[in-house]
Design an enzyme around this catalytic site. Sequence first.
Site, short mmCIF file in Angstrom:
data_model
loop_
_atom_site.label_atom_id
_atom_site.label_comp_id
_atom_site.label_asym_id
_atom_site.label_seq_id
_atom_site.Cartn_x
_atom_site.Cartn_y
_atom_site.Cartn_z
N GLY A 65 0.38 20.93 24.61
CA GLY A 65 1.29 21.73 25.42
C GLY A 65 2.06 22.69 24.54
O GLY A 65 2.16 23.87 24.83
N PHE A 66 2.64 22.15 23.46
CA PHE A 66 3.34 22.94 22.44
C PHE A 66 4.49 23.76 23.03
O PHE A 66 4.83 24.81 22.51
CB PHE A 66 2.36 23.88 21.70
CG PHE A 66 1.11 23.21 21.17
CD1 PHE A 66 1.11 21.86 20.86
CD2 PHE A 66 -0.06 23.92 20.96
CE1 PHE A 66 -0.03 21.24 20.37
CE2 PHE A 66 -1.20 23.31 20.46
CZ PHE A 66 -1.19 21.96 20.17
N ARG A 92 13.90 5.94 11.47
CA ARG A 92 12.83 4.94 11.43
C ARG A 92 11.54 5.54 11.97
O ARG A 92 11.54 6.20 13.01
CB ARG A 92 13.24 3.73 12.28
CG ARG A 92 12.14 2.75 12.51
CD ARG A 92 12.65 1.52 13.26
NE ARG A 92 13.34 0.63 12.34
CZ ARG A 92 14.28 -0.25 12.72
NH1 ARG A 92 14.66 -0.31 13.98
NH2 ARG A 92 14.83 -1.04 11.83
N ILE A 93 10.46 5.30 11.26
CA ILE A 93 9.16 5.79 11.72
C ILE A 93 8.52 4.67 12.55
O ILE A 93 8.21 3.59 12.04
CB ILE A 93 8.29 6.18 10.51
CG1 ILE A 93 8.97 7.33 9.72
CG2 ILE A 93 6.89 6.59 10.97
CD1 ILE A 93 9.26 8.59 10.53
N PRO A 130 3.66 4.77 11.57
CA PRO A 130 3.36 5.74 10.50
C PRO A 130 2.05 6.48 10.70
O PRO A 130 1.91 7.62 10.23
CB PRO A 130 3.29 4.88 9.23
CG PRO A 130 3.81 3.55 9.59
CD PRO A 130 3.81 3.40 11.08
N GLU A 149 8.04 18.04 15.18
CA GLU A 149 8.26 19.45 14.86
C GLU A 149 8.78 19.66 13.45
O GLU A 149 8.64 20.74 12.88
CB GLU A 149 9.22 20.05 15.88
CG GLU A 149 8.58 20.11 17.25
CD GLU A 149 9.51 20.63 18.31
OE1 GLU A 149 9.01 21.21 19.29
OE2 GLU A 149 10.74 20.48 18.18
MO1 MOS Z 1 8.31 21.82 22.46
S1 MOS Z 1 7.96 23.70 21.87
O1 MOS Z 1 7.53 21.49 23.89
O2 MOS Z 1 8.37 20.50 21.53
#
Ligand code: MOS
Length: 739
Positions: free
Chosen positions: A248-249, A622-623, A626, A699
Amino acid sequence: MKFDTPATTNPIDQLKVVGKPIDRIDGPLKTTGTAPYAYERHDVAPNQAYGYVVGSAIPKGRVNAVHVQEAMGAPGVLAIVSTLNVPQLGLGRMNTARLFGGAEIQHYHQAVAVVVAETFEQARAAAMLVQVDYAGAPGKYDLAQEAPNASPVGGSSGEGSSAGPVDRVGNFDAAFASAVVKLDQTYTTPDETHAMMEPFATVAAWDGDKLTVWTSNQMVAWGKGDLAKTLDIPEANVRLVSPFIGGGFGGKLFVRADVALAAIGARAAKRPVKLALTRPMIANNTTHRPATIQRIRIGAQPDGAITAIAHESTSGNLPKGKPETAVAQTKLLYGGANRLTSMRLAVLDLPEGNSMRAPGEAPGLMALEIAMDEMAEKLGMDPIEFRIKNDTQVDPEKPDRPFSQRQLVQCLRQGAERFGWKNRNPKPGQVQDGRWLVGMGVAAGFRNNQLTKSAARVRLETDGKVTVETDMTDIGTGTYTIIAQTAAEMMGLPMNRVVVKLGDSDYPVSAGSGGQWGANNSTAGVFAASIKLRETVAGRLGFNSADAVFADGRVRSGNRDAALADAARDGALVAEDGIEYGDLAKKYQQSTFAGHFVEVGVDSFTGETRVRRMLAVCAAGRILNPKSARSQVIGAMTMGVGAALMEELAVDTKRGFFVNHDLAGYEVPVHADIPYQEVVFLDETDPISSPMKAKGVGELGLCGVGAAVANAVYNATGVRVRDYPLTLDKLIDQLPQVA
Ligand code: MOS
């Protein structure tokens, strides 16, 4: 569950399941092609017809007439709805441009008709016969040209990173004027498109006045609300289902034309309708990341201490659109007493700009972290030492507000060690490997940790399995798996005794997926519901819930012991709760940090840049898993390479559209472009963030990478490019003589 005091020890800290590199439980569905993506939901509604969208051929103006007679007579056609047949649709809370309806054209490829036919091919063929009469109007499409007319605009991205129109601390102008060492440079980033693999796609079916859509959407509750608003129907009549999303981004945070037109087409054809936006429609019909022009000024003492820092960004959008919040990270990343950030927005008639892959920080750091590299060079300092010199442990705008955790220095130091930074020649253009000019670059990574409430339902079934239901989405991130890990840890079960159901608006409302907030918030919601279920179980077993221990499929309290399944012998036990946050986020700044390291080779003859090595050292709480976290980060690093070296929507500034609107013209990295990537997670738990003590990480893997590549290219060649992407034409004339 209200989370308003820092987390103390809780069952997650056992880390029997959470924190383990468990394979994604949806992996077999993905690798066997059996995960039900929206366009493949053949089973959910019988007798599906196919929809095809006709997009506007002009970028601005009006539709005078839509001639559909010939298309209606084409084979297989069931219905055609034109934008003149329906009143203008409502505007979703998250949308800037209208999706359909009415005569006005706001951007190129805005939908003007939907054709419904028995087959996709018939719908497409008929769509070619739809004739539209337009009256074009002059528009503005050139950011550089409109930038002088841009007005100051504050705001936040769809994902929360925000800044005011003009934010000042101290006196920037005076401090900059008197600084001993100064930088004043302008950087540009281009328009970009998400280029997710799965297109926008929806199956829509009406049952009376009730609508169900099986679609591909990151935010189920936003989507349900905005679809109701768009179609002007009660929210209670909408069900939105989105269990698998092929990327989706940020493009699928919102309801787009596929959803609205599948619903409208289905109503007209009186049949369920399946509709996907074709690849060439997506860049102009949907949203994109807006281009930016960013001016950065930094003033420092000779010892490298920053005394003045300013970041001003101009971007464009449709009227009432949002700015790209490219200055957001500059408010928090480095110290300095005198500060200025500002955003300006130019009105453009290009398609809607909106969230894409870490909106704000991703393009902002592409500029800021080149500026830091340039400034370090002016100061004669190592770029890592310059960053460390200006580290801050408090919010520089509000010094009484500490970071909950901030290990940027550790990220940079560990990264330098691992990457062999000491072997870097600080003088650019010196290192050669055959025909390749070789260089190393570094950048800080920064992205905020966002808190948003999230609920879940957890059910102990009569067979002792636990089912989790939440409208959370898994956009390829591993959500199914970390939610199962959370429930397994909380209930003392192995992974194979937990079933996770996601992505249905009939389930409790979650955080959804965006802004790297999904993992921490959605698992915290499952934590809250699981605490409630543990109490119910203990009560049913007659145990004291405060000291009950859930482990190995059993519940123990004092010297009493029972199988977990015993609690549900007389029927399943259900608990529903969510996480809600108090004001800890006001008292503490919560962010995630990284050191990004890149080595490139630039072909000394052609100027082609190849990435040779990449490393990200991340500090992000905390991950939870991993393996899935690493997958997130390497994917994000790959996007960083794309942003640095190839991704750019070419704007036709006369005709007002993005020209390279398919995957032949819009280049993204492929496997052959990406070298070995190393990811290190620093040990960190953040009790301020949630009971999970986790933060976002996806991100973070992107934020800073573009600049690390650009800085490596500079180190390799001595050519400083400030306009992304760094294509070879921007290097070749200036490369050192080789022949
Ligand atoms: Mo966002 S640009 O849907 O993490």
